[in-house]
Design a protein around this motif. Sequence first.
Motif, short mmCIF file in Angstrom:
data_model
loop_
_atom_site.label_atom_id
_atom_site.label_comp_id
_atom_site.label_asym_id
_atom_site.label_seq_id
_atom_site.Cartn_x
_atom_site.Cartn_y
_atom_site.Cartn_z
N ILE A 191 -24.11 80.06 59.63
CA ILE A 191 -24.57 79.13 58.60
C ILE A 191 -26.05 78.85 58.83
O ILE A 191 -26.84 78.84 57.88
CB ILE A 191 -23.75 77.84 58.61
CG1 ILE A 191 -22.29 78.14 58.22
CG2 ILE A 191 -24.35 76.81 57.66
CD1 ILE A 191 -21.39 76.93 58.30
N GLY A 192 -26.42 78.61 60.09
CA GLY A 192 -27.83 78.31 60.34
C GLY A 192 -28.13 78.12 61.81
O GLY A 192 -27.34 78.51 62.69
N PHE A 193 -29.28 77.50 62.06
CA PHE A 193 -29.80 77.29 63.41
C PHE A 193 -30.00 75.79 63.62
O PHE A 193 -30.66 75.13 62.81
CB PHE A 193 -31.14 78.02 63.59
CG PHE A 193 -31.02 79.51 63.47
CD1 PHE A 193 -31.00 80.31 64.59
CD2 PHE A 193 -30.91 80.12 62.22
CE1 PHE A 193 -30.89 81.69 64.48
CE2 PHE A 193 -30.79 81.49 62.09
CZ PHE A 193 -30.78 82.28 63.23
N TYR A 194 -29.44 75.27 64.71
CA TYR A 194 -29.55 73.84 65.02
C TYR A 194 -30.36 73.72 66.30
O TYR A 194 -29.89 74.06 67.39
CB TYR A 194 -28.16 73.25 65.21
CG TYR A 194 -28.02 71.79 64.82
CD1 TYR A 194 -28.63 71.28 63.69
CD2 TYR A 194 -27.22 70.94 65.56
CE1 TYR A 194 -28.47 69.95 63.32
CE2 TYR A 194 -27.05 69.60 65.20
CZ TYR A 194 -27.67 69.12 64.08
OH TYR A 194 -27.51 67.79 63.71
N VAL A 195 -31.59 73.24 66.15
CA VAL A 195 -32.53 73.16 67.27
C VAL A 195 -32.64 71.69 67.67
O VAL A 195 -32.85 70.82 66.81
CB VAL A 195 -33.91 73.71 66.87
CG1 VAL A 195 -34.81 73.79 68.08
CG2 VAL A 195 -33.75 75.10 66.23
#
Length: 292
Positions: A191-195
């Motif tokens: 889904i995405g990137f969580y930084v």
Amino acid sequence: MRVQVRIVNAFVDGKQGGNPAGVVLQADGLDAQQKQAIAAQVGVSETAFVSSSSSAAFKLEFFTPNRQIAHCGHATVATFSLLRQLGQVDEGWSSKETLDGNRDILIQADMAFMEQRAPEYCDLDDDPALLADILAALGTDPGHLLPGLRPVRVSTGGAFVVAPLVDEAQVHVLQPDQAALARISEQLELIGFYVFSPQARKPGRAAGARMFAPRYGIAEEAATGMAAGPLACFLHDRMQVPGARLLIEQGYLMQPPSPRVITVDLQLADGRIERLLAGGRAQTMHELSLEI
């Protein structure tokens, strides 16, 4: 045909901020093409369409401006908070039908929580080239990672790369290469990137984060319940952060800032995460009337 869309801000921090979701009730008569067109017109990161279900209390379908997605945390919280405000659900347990199965929902006072599954981890250390690509696409480098930690693919029902940076300043300055992130997202089915970093603006909170999901047409998301779950699992399992309730801040580092807080309750058995509930508060903002 005219369709009523309510805009509901989920994960408000006190009375501030919140991530706007579109909510369309009684959507049984709409087909997928119409739902996609409505989501594109609404223009927020996700719009939820609520219809009847034979296996759960409600069927929820989620559309970003450019495609359908199986789950959305903030749109789920927005939907069930709205249903509660309208008297269509009571406090206690409810449920939603989704593309990949049913999930429990808990209404607790003025908060709504959604179930996520036990975490599945995929370490990326065995592919140094891929890890280097991820860091370059995010606009950072190995020297800015928390010591002893690396980005990990984590799924609790939707997959994210969770990337631990050393401090808030390094999270704040990120200017990701969105095209590269979209390419890697397709490769890893993300889904995405969580930084995130362990620094937060308010005491008692476990992390401050940013989320990027260009694969779904979202350059940056303001609050992401489906990502906060994997991050909470990472904090518990990989960083030994104590406690079964973890608070995740998001939106503080956007321009302009829009504070959000996501509450994650880990359900543990012998120290292992069996499942979790991610949720928060929501506020109905306004209504739109669209012609399709």
